[in-house]
Scaffold this motif. Structure first.
Motif, PDB file in Angstrom:
ATOM      1  N   ARG A  40      14.158 -32.399   7.946  1.00 46.16           N
ATOM      2  CA  ARG A  40      13.473 -31.898   9.330  1.00 46.16           C
ATOM      3  C   ARG A  40      14.604 -31.232  10.098  1.00 46.16           C
ATOM      4  NH1 ARG A  40      12.614 -36.310  11.912  1.00 46.16           N
ATOM      5  NH2 ARG A  40      10.563 -36.963  10.763  1.00 46.16           N
ATOM      6  N   ASP A  41      15.829 -31.804  10.251  1.00 48.07           N
ATOM      7  CA  ASP A  41      16.856 -31.160  10.788  1.00 48.07           C
ATOM      8  C   ASP A  41      17.264 -29.779  10.365  1.00 48.07           C
ATOM      9  OD1 ASP A  41      17.054 -33.416  12.625  1.00 48.07           O
ATOM     10  OD2 ASP A  41      18.667 -34.413  11.542  1.00 48.07           O
ATOM     11  N   ALA A  42      17.264 -29.829   8.891  1.00 46.43           N
ATOM     12  CA  ALA A  42      17.578 -28.658   8.382  1.00 46.43           C
ATOM     13  C   ALA A  42      16.600 -27.384   8.515  1.00 46.43           C
ATOM     14  CB  ALA A  42      17.751 -28.602   6.817  1.00 46.43           C
ATOM     15  N   VAL A  43      15.410 -27.968   8.449  1.00 50.40           N
ATOM     16  CA  VAL A  43      14.213 -26.695   8.841  1.00 50.40           C
ATOM     17  C   VAL A  43      14.202 -26.460  10.265  1.00 50.40           C
ATOM     18  CG1 VAL A  43      11.875 -26.270   9.010  1.00 50.40           C
ATOM     19  CG2 VAL A  43      12.674 -27.723   7.034  1.00 50.40           C
ATOM     20  N   ARG A  44      14.695 -27.180  11.142  1.00 48.59           N
ATOM     21  CA  ARG A  44      15.029 -26.660  12.472  1.00 48.59           C
ATOM     22  C   ARG A  44      15.907 -25.826  12.692  1.00 48.59           C
ATOM     23  NH1 ARG A  44      16.192 -31.489  14.539  1.00 48.59           N
ATOM     24  NH2 ARG A  44      14.331 -32.189  15.293  1.00 48.59           N
ATOM     25  N   ALA A  45      17.210 -26.065  12.175  1.00 45.00           N
ATOM     26  CA  ALA A  45      18.007 -25.368  12.106  1.00 45.00           C
ATOM     27  C   ALA A  45      17.664 -23.772  11.619  1.00 45.00           C
ATOM     28  CB  ALA A  45      19.181 -25.637  11.091  1.00 45.00           C
ATOM     29  N   LEU A  46      16.798 -23.902  10.517  1.00 47.09           N
ATOM     30  CA  LEU A  46      16.397 -22.341   9.994  1.00 47.09           C
ATOM     31  C   LEU A  46      15.647 -21.913  10.832  1.00 47.09           C
ATOM     32  CD1 LEU A  46      15.692 -23.407   6.138  1.00 47.09           C
ATOM     33  CD2 LEU A  46      17.683 -21.923   6.938  1.00 47.09           C
ATOM     34  N   LYS A  47      14.736 -22.643  11.629  1.00 44.46           N
ATOM     35  CA  LYS A  47      14.176 -21.984  12.556  1.00 44.46           C
ATOM     36  C   LYS A  47      14.691 -21.312  13.667  1.00 44.46           C
ATOM     37  CE  LYS A  47      11.047 -23.040  16.504  1.00 44.46           C
ATOM     38  NZ  LYS A  47      10.427 -24.126  17.352  1.00 44.46           N
ATOM     39  N   ASP A  72       5.347 -32.334   2.756  1.00 44.36           N
ATOM     40  CA  ASP A  72       5.394 -33.099   3.777  1.00 44.36           C
ATOM     41  C   ASP A  72       4.539 -32.753   4.762  1.00 44.36           C
ATOM     42  OD1 ASP A  72       8.106 -33.858   2.741  1.00 44.36           O
ATOM     43  OD2 ASP A  72       8.928 -32.158   3.540  1.00 44.36           O
ATOM     44  N   ARG A  73       3.178 -32.960   4.322  1.00 50.20           N
ATOM     45  CA  ARG A  73       2.314 -32.806   5.378  1.00 50.20           C
ATOM     46  C   ARG A  73       1.903 -33.932   6.274  1.00 50.20           C
ATOM     47  NH1 ARG A  73      -3.310 -29.859   3.150  1.00 50.20           N
ATOM     48  NH2 ARG A  73      -3.764 -30.307   5.266  1.00 50.20           N
ATOM     49  N   SER A  74       2.381 -35.036   5.883  1.00 48.52           N
ATOM     50  CA  SER A  74       2.420 -36.181   6.517  1.00 48.52           C
ATOM     51  C   SER A  74       3.214 -36.330   7.957  1.00 48.52           C
ATOM     52  CB  SER A  74       2.405 -37.346   5.879  1.00 48.52           C
ATOM     53  OG  SER A  74       4.112 -37.336   5.259  1.00 48.52           O
ATOM     54  N   ASP A  75       4.209 -35.262   7.980  1.00 49.82           N
ATOM     55  CA  ASP A  75       5.097 -35.313   9.169  1.00 49.82           C
ATOM     56  C   ASP A  75       4.605 -33.798   9.988  1.00 49.82           C
ATOM     57  OD1 ASP A  75       7.699 -36.268  10.821  1.00 49.82           O
ATOM     58  OD2 ASP A  75       8.090 -34.293  10.231  1.00 49.82           O
ATOM     59  N   SER A  76       4.072 -34.100  11.045  1.00 48.04           N
ATOM     60  CA  SER A  76       3.604 -32.833  11.870  1.00 48.04           C
ATOM     61  C   SER A  76       4.739 -32.021  12.201  1.00 48.04           C
ATOM     62  CB  SER A  76       2.556 -33.194  12.846  1.00 48.04           C
ATOM     63  OG  SER A  76       3.338 -34.159  13.568  1.00 48.04           O
ATOM     64  N   GLU A  77       5.917 -32.651  12.574  1.00 53.74           N
ATOM     65  CA  GLU A  77       7.090 -31.832  13.323  1.00 53.74           C
ATOM     66  C   GLU A  77       7.568 -30.996  12.194  1.00 53.74           C
ATOM     67  OE1 GLU A  77      10.913 -33.102  16.006  1.00 53.74           O
ATOM     68  OE2 GLU A  77       9.652 -34.734  14.861  1.00 53.74           O
ATOM     69  N   ILE A  79       6.037 -29.680   9.544  1.00 53.95           N
ATOM     70  CA  ILE A  79       5.411 -28.713   9.297  1.00 53.95           C
ATOM     71  C   ILE A  79       5.219 -27.598  10.199  1.00 53.95           C
ATOM     72  CG2 ILE A  79       2.885 -28.217   9.022  1.00 53.95           C
ATOM     73  CD1 ILE A  79       4.174 -29.673   6.601  1.00 53.95           C
ATOM     74  N   GLY A  80       5.566 -28.059  11.495  1.00 52.20           N
ATOM     75  CA  GLY A  80       5.451 -26.897  12.632  1.00 52.20           C
ATOM     76  C   GLY A  80       6.708 -26.276  12.861  1.00 52.20           C
ATOM     77  N   TYR A  81       7.979 -26.783  12.405  1.00 56.74           N
ATOM     78  CA  TYR A  81       9.079 -26.076  12.140  1.00 56.74           C
ATOM     79  C   TYR A  81       9.057 -24.886  11.160  1.00 56.74           C
ATOM     80  CZ  TYR A  81      11.505 -29.487  15.322  1.00 56.74           C
ATOM     81  OH  TYR A  81      11.405 -30.444  16.367  1.00 56.74           O
ATOM     82  N   ALA A  82       8.198 -25.458  10.109  1.00 53.99           N
ATOM     83  CA  ALA A  82       8.450 -24.532   8.768  1.00 53.99           C
ATOM     84  C   ALA A  82       7.393 -23.237   9.253  1.00 53.99           C
ATOM     85  CB  ALA A  82       7.642 -25.490   7.613  1.00 53.99           C
ATOM     86  N   LEU A  83       6.354 -23.620   9.811  1.00 57.58           N
ATOM     87  CA  LEU A  83       5.409 -22.597  10.083  1.00 57.58           C
ATOM     88  C   LEU A  83       5.831 -21.608  11.175  1.00 57.58           C
ATOM     89  CD1 LEU A  83       1.942 -24.592  10.567  1.00 57.58           C
ATOM     90  CD2 LEU A  83       2.565 -23.106   8.670  1.00 57.58           C
ATOM     91  N   ASP A  84       6.474 -22.023  12.093  1.00 59.21           N
ATOM     92  CA  ASP A  84       7.327 -21.271  13.208  1.00 59.21           C
ATOM     93  C   ASP A  84       8.277 -20.241  12.437  1.00 59.21           C
ATOM     94  OD1 ASP A  84       5.855 -22.001  15.334  1.00 59.21           O
ATOM     95  OD2 ASP A  84       7.469 -23.799  15.815  1.00 59.21           O
ATOM     96  N   THR A  85       9.092 -20.826  11.445  1.00 63.57           N
ATOM     97  CA  THR A  85      10.237 -20.091  10.785  1.00 63.57           C
ATOM     98  C   THR A  85       9.532 -18.916  10.100  1.00 63.57           C
ATOM     99  OG1 THR A  85      11.330 -22.020  10.597  1.00 63.57           O
ATOM    100  CG2 THR A  85      12.052 -20.329   9.183  1.00 63.57           C
ATOM    101  N   LEU A  86       8.330 -19.375   9.342  1.00 62.75           N
ATOM    102  CA  LEU A  86       7.680 -18.311   8.413  1.00 62.75           C
ATOM    103  C   LEU A  86       7.147 -17.162   9.631  1.00 62.75           C
ATOM    104  CD1 LEU A  86       5.757 -20.399   6.034  1.00 62.75           C
ATOM    105  CD2 LEU A  86       7.629 -18.917   5.486  1.00 62.75           C
ATOM    106  N   TYR A  87       6.519 -17.758  10.680  1.00 63.15           N
ATOM    107  CA  TYR A  87       6.073 -16.594  11.691  1.00 63.15           C
ATOM    108  C   TYR A  87       7.269 -15.552  12.208  1.00 63.15           C
ATOM    109  CZ  TYR A  87       4.681 -14.936  16.125  1.00 63.15           C
ATOM    110  OH  TYR A  87       4.336 -14.054  17.248  1.00 63.15           O
ATOM    111  N   ASN A  88       8.366 -16.331  12.302  1.00 61.69           N
ATOM    112  CA  ASN A  88       9.535 -15.499  12.684  1.00 61.69           C
ATOM    113  C   ASN A  88      10.023 -14.503  11.880  1.00 61.69           C
ATOM    114  OD1 ASN A  88       9.615 -16.775  15.182  1.00 61.69           O
ATOM    115  ND2 ASN A  88      11.109 -18.454  14.641  1.00 61.69           N
ATOM    116  N   GLU A 133      -7.110 -27.406   9.852  1.00 61.27           N
ATOM    117  CA  GLU A 133      -7.696 -28.221  10.185  1.00 61.27           C
ATOM    118  C   GLU A 133      -7.090 -29.353  10.923  1.00 61.27           C
ATOM    119  OE1 GLU A 133      -9.678 -29.456   6.492  1.00 61.27           O
ATOM    120  OE2 GLU A 133     -10.670 -27.884   6.417  1.00 61.27           O
ATOM    121  N   GLU A 134      -5.624 -29.546  10.631  1.00 60.36           N
ATOM    122  CA  GLU A 134      -4.904 -30.731  11.523  1.00 60.36           C
ATOM    123  C   GLU A 134      -5.131 -30.194  13.027  1.00 60.36           C
ATOM    124  OE1 GLU A 134      -3.364 -32.953  10.182  1.00 60.36           O
ATOM    125  OE2 GLU A 134      -3.649 -32.411   7.963  1.00 60.36           O
TER     126      GLU A 134
END
Length: 970
Positions: A40-47, A72-77, A79-88, A133-134
């Motif tokens: 999660r920390d690494a994905v946050r840094a990538l974002k 990692d669908r069980s952890d919403s946080e 997943i949110g960081y990954a989606l934001d990174t892809l959006y950017n 759907e989440e």
């Protein structure tokens, strides 16, 4: 952790790693870390690095981020960081400062390239749809933004993937029901991109209840006073409805047009409109125009026009149209909207004609709009809108055309000059010094004559007073005078525009109107002017005028009735051949359809021009040119013999048309008469049904009376046993007096109903005779002298149709041709008349049946009366027999007394029981005697044991009287 702090901007004592190295280490950490917190920390840094280093993060981290979404669908946080990174990395909507800093590193379409890589695997888009759907905000919101970006970058491909995905569109529709406004609003933007240019998805979205949800959002946001959310909803509605007939029909059938009315309820204070309100109202007007666009199928457009009128939306638009303080662009769009709402729909056109402006004195809205059209100080776009509104008002509206032309006729002009009519405004614009006003007024007046020969002839009566002391000239002559003097008059604007407008008016006026052609040719200066204009070698700008002059001259040839000797068809053709040349004439005629502005005007009915100089052609005029160009070309090359043959054929056709018109009028009258007869037959059928119902009721009542009569006959015998008492005197033959009186009243009521039915039948007979006479009347009025001898209307009609019509053959011989179409129509009418006769015959039979039923009712009533008289006779006879019985009983009492005395003399004691038994025997004998009077045998069976027992006791006593003696004695 020290390394991570360096990446995140913390202090570091060693050399700083490059961005690519940092991103590589973060990607390795995402791929290799077993702890969720580390990933999660690494994905946050990538974002945090994805905006500045889009290329590096996109190349190195996309695959790892997709893996995170899968595992990692069980952890919403995370997943949110990954989606934001892809959006950017896929979105091109980065901040300006970042764009300037990274301009050398970013390509023009970096987001599109990453999007293409992402959607190569369709499972990625399906995964993204499942994540939506989440309900968690940190997952759903970045997922919506990412999918919107995918649709913007690679719309058709993503649309196809979503279309084939199970429940793909339904999942996206759930976003509109989200209680969080930011997700709902971004969901609207997502659906905008999803529905763009894809009719299949548009239909699915519409049937997922999108209209209901969007209209609810617009209402919640305040309709036209709402913010940008209302604008987004309106844009989405336009995507769903524009060029989609299925959705338009669904929108109309769902009664959603009625919900649009509150959008246009503006207040009295129209000052200070916000820019957002202007935008919203503009889009709302465009949405109405989508539903009533002339490019839609005619049936769909007319049904929407009807719905707009019925729900009061047209009335609301007219209020905005006549309101003060409305912004100019809203007023212009409102005029265009009203134009298409009334175009070709008579009810809406009639309503618009009745609208008055809130002025003192009140003026018709049409007059107020024409004032703006001929006023050169008004904006050009507004003047075009008013012209379009006037054209739509007159489109397929002969009633409106007649009203406009009537304002120019001498009998309707207001001599006081207080009120200005539409015709006066058009003439003022036609002869003003503003070329744009000339063109608009000419086109508007041409629309008042479009496909209306009657108004073309009426307009020839218009006389204009040019100056004091000079005689008035006709409107046609004044138009040709201005046309010939166009170069000499100083005008504001293009002089070519004025001449083009006048030539379009004259071509429309003279086409299909030989009388107008004759009036035009009466002026000896017109033909030389046209030939001179066509023959000259002018510049490119004047070629359009030359083409229109050639068209006008061709109309004078093609629609010439040869009533003027100097300007017959053949002479005009010779004139063209000598002074112009046929090939040159056809070439000049072709200049019109080859012009660029002609092609633009032919595309759509609304006049839309980028500048006043481009305002040259009208849409309806382009249709006229297309229709006449070929026939004029053929007419120019025809020989005199062919002209003669064509003239003969035309005269024959005119005769045929006159005959057909005559029979059409006859058929129209007979249609009216048949309609009246049908209504009368329908009325008679209703009356017949009522009479049959009444007869049925009468038959039922008669049956009830029969049943009551039979019941009374049965009860009569039972009630006679109660004779001899005072209460028996209140009955007559077993029938109560109240029952007898009720029967009398019913018999009387039956007689009254019989008389009423007889009167109705008499009226029906007279009505049927009138119908027969009315049916025979049309045939008699159309009898020819030779057909009136036999007096048969059907034969008269057939004789009329048997008259032959002369038609010229190919070799000049005269043959005969019958108007088969009209004959078939008349044959159908004769067949309908026969059917009516059959119906009248059936009604006569029904009348006879009703009479027979009434006779049966009368006979039944007579039978009842006979039975009643018999009952009364039986009652009198029974009363007499009862009196005789009483006398007999009195005699028997005397005999009993004498028997008692004899017994006493003989020394036998007299017991009361024996005499009681004697009395019973006496009653038995009386009962036997009354059997002849219809007394029931029941009493005999009951009293027989008493009689036998009494006789036995007498015999046991040893008396000298035997049974027969006792019987005789009694």
């Amino acid at each position: 952790m020290n390394f991570f702090r360096g990446v995140m901007g913390g202090q570091s004592t060693g050399p700083q790693p490059s961005g690519a190295e940092t991103i590589q280490k973060l990607c390795d950490r995402v791929a290799s870390s077993t702890l969720l917190d580390d990933r999660r920390d690494a994905v946050r840094a990538l974002k945090s690095l994805s905006k500045k280093y889009r290329l590096e993060v996109g190349i190195q981290a996309m695959e790892h981020l997709i893996h995170v979404l899968q595992t990692d669908r069980s952890d919403s946080e995370i997943i949110g960081y990954a989606l934001d990174t892809l959006y950017n990395i896929m979105s091109n909507d980065v901040e300006e400062e970042e764009q300037e800093d990274n301009s050398s590193k970013q390509s023009d379409d970096l987001g599109g390239q990453f999007t293409e890589i992402f959607i190569k695997q369709q499972e990625n888009v399906t995964l993204l749809l499942s994540l939506l759907e989440e309900f968690d905000f940190h997952v759903r919101w970045p997922g919506v933004k990412l999918l919107t970006t995918l649709l913007k970058q690679q719309g058709p491909q993503v649309q196809q993937i979503i279309l084939v995905s199970p429940m793909g569109v339904s999942r996206l529709m759930d976003l509109l029901a989200d209680s969080r406004e930011v997700i709902r609003n971004d969901g609207v933007l997502l659906l905008q991109a999803l529905t763009r240019s894809n009719a299949a998805i548009q239909k699915i979205v519409a049937f997922e209840n999108a209209f209901e949800r969007l209209l609810d959002i617009i209402t919640e946001e305040g309709n036209s006073d709402g913010g940008i959310v209302v604008e987004d909803c309106l844009l989405l509605l336009q995507n769903l409805l524009k060029n989609n007939n299925s959705n338009q029909n669904f929108f109309k059938e769902g009664s959603y047009i009625q919900r649009m009315k509150p959008w246009f309820e503006v207040g009295d204070d129209n000052s200070g409109w916000s820019a957002q309100k202007v935008t919203n109202l503009h889009l709302m007007l465009q949405l109405v125009r989508v539903l009533v666009s002339p490019t839609n199928p005619p049936g769909a457009t007319s049904s929407c026009q009807k719905a707009v009128y019925l729900c009061g939306l047209l009335q609301q638009l007219c209020i905005i149209l006549m309101a003060t303080g409305v912004p100019a662009d809203i007023l212009t769009e409102t005029i265009n909207t009203v134009s298409e709402v009334i175009r070709g729909w008579q009810v809406n056109q009639d309503y618009f004609a009745s609208v008055n402006a809130p002025s003192n004195p009140p003026r018709p809205a049409i007059v107020v709009l024409l004032m703006s059209m001929v006023n050169e100080r008004q904006p050009f776009v507004l003047r075009c809108a008013v012209l379009y509104c006037f054209q739509c008002f007159l489109y397929k509206n002969q009633k409106g055309q007649g009203e406009i032309v009537a304002t120019l006729l001498p009998s309707t002009i207001d001599a006081t000059g207080i009120s200005v009519s539409a015709g006066q405004l058009l003439c003022g614009g036609l002869f003003s010094t503003d070329s744009l006003s000339n063109w608009c007024a000419a086109v508007a007046l041409a629309h008042a004559l479009q496909e209306n020969s009657t108004q073309k002839e009426q307009l020839l009566r218009v006389q204009l007073a040019t100056s004091i002391g000079n005689p008035p000239v006709s409107l046609l002559q004044q138009c040709t005078n201005i046309l010939s003097q166009g170069d000499k008059i100083d005008r504001r604007g293009s002089k070519v525009q004025t001449r083009v407008g006048l030539l379009m008016l004259l071509c429309t006026w003279l086409s299909n109107c030989p009388i107008a052609v004759t009036h035009f040719l009466h002026n000896s200066a017109n033909i030389p002017f046209l030939t001179a204009q066509i023959a000259e070698n002018l510049g490119e700008e004047e070629q359009l005028v030359q083409g229109l002059c050639a068209l006008l001259l061709g109309i004078c040839i093609y629609f010439n009735d040869n009533s003027l000797e100097n300007y017959m068809k053949e002479k005009l053709k010779q004139l063209i051949e000598k002074r112009i040349g046929k090939e040159n004439f056809i070439e000049k005629l072709g200049f019109i359809s080859k012009h660029e502005l002609y092609s633009r005007a032919a595309q759509k009915p609304q006049p839309s021009f980028s500048s006043p100089d481009h305002m040259m052609f009208d849409h309806e005029f382009t249709k006229l040119v297309k229709e006449l160009e070929g026939v004029i070309t053929k007419s120019i090359y025809k020989s005199s013999e062919e002209d003669k043959k064509e003239e003969e054929v035309k005269k024959t056709l005119e005769q045929h048309d006159s005959i057909v018109t005559h029979y059409k009028n006859v058929i129209r009258e007979q249609d009216c008469q048949l309609e009246e007869l049908r209504q009368q037959v329908s009325t008679l059928k209703c009356q017949n049904e009522q009479l049959q119902t009444a007869v049925t009721q009468q038959v039922s009542q008669i049956q009830q009376h029969k049943d009551q009569y039979n019941l009374l006959k049965v009860q009569l015998g039972k009630d006679n046993q109660h004779h001899g008492s005072q209460s028996d005197g209140a009955q007559v033959n077993g029938i109560q007096p109240e029952e007898i009186s009720r029967l009398k009243e019913e018999v009387k009521e039956l007689k009254n109903k019989q008389e009423l039915l007889q009167g109705q039948l008499t009226e029906k007979d007279s009505l049927i005779e009138n119908l027969k006479a009315a049916q025979l009347a049309p045939g008699k009025t159309e009898q020819s002298p030779e057909a009136s001898l036999d007096g048969d209307p059907e034969q008269n009609t057939k004789l009329q149709w048997a008259k032959s019509i002369p038609v010229s053959g190919d070799n000049g011989t005269v043959t005969t041709a019958k108007p088969t179409d009209v004959e078939g129509r008349l044959s159908a009418l004769v067949q309908e008349t026969k059917e009516l006769k059959n119906e009248v015959k059936a009604l006569s039979e029904e009348k006879a049946s009703i009479k027979q039923q009434l006779d049966s009712s009368n006979s039944t009533i007579a039978i009842l009366q006979n039975e009643k008289s018999k009952l009364q006779l039986g009652l009198a006879k029974s009363s007499k027999e009862q009196d005789d019985l009483l006398v007999l009983l009195a005699d028997q009492d005397q005999k009993i007394i004498s028997l008692k005395s004899k017994l006493k003399e003989l020394g036998h004691p007299v017991r009361p029981q024996i005499f009681a038994e004697f009395i019973l025997a006496k009653i038995l004998l009386s009962s036997l005697y009354l059997t002849a009077c219809s007394v029931s045998h029941f009493f005999i069976r009951c009293l027989e044991p008493f009689f036998l027992e009494g006789a036995d006791r007498i015999m046991k006593m040893g008396l000298e009287y035997n049974f027969f003696d006792i019987f005789i004695m009694f």
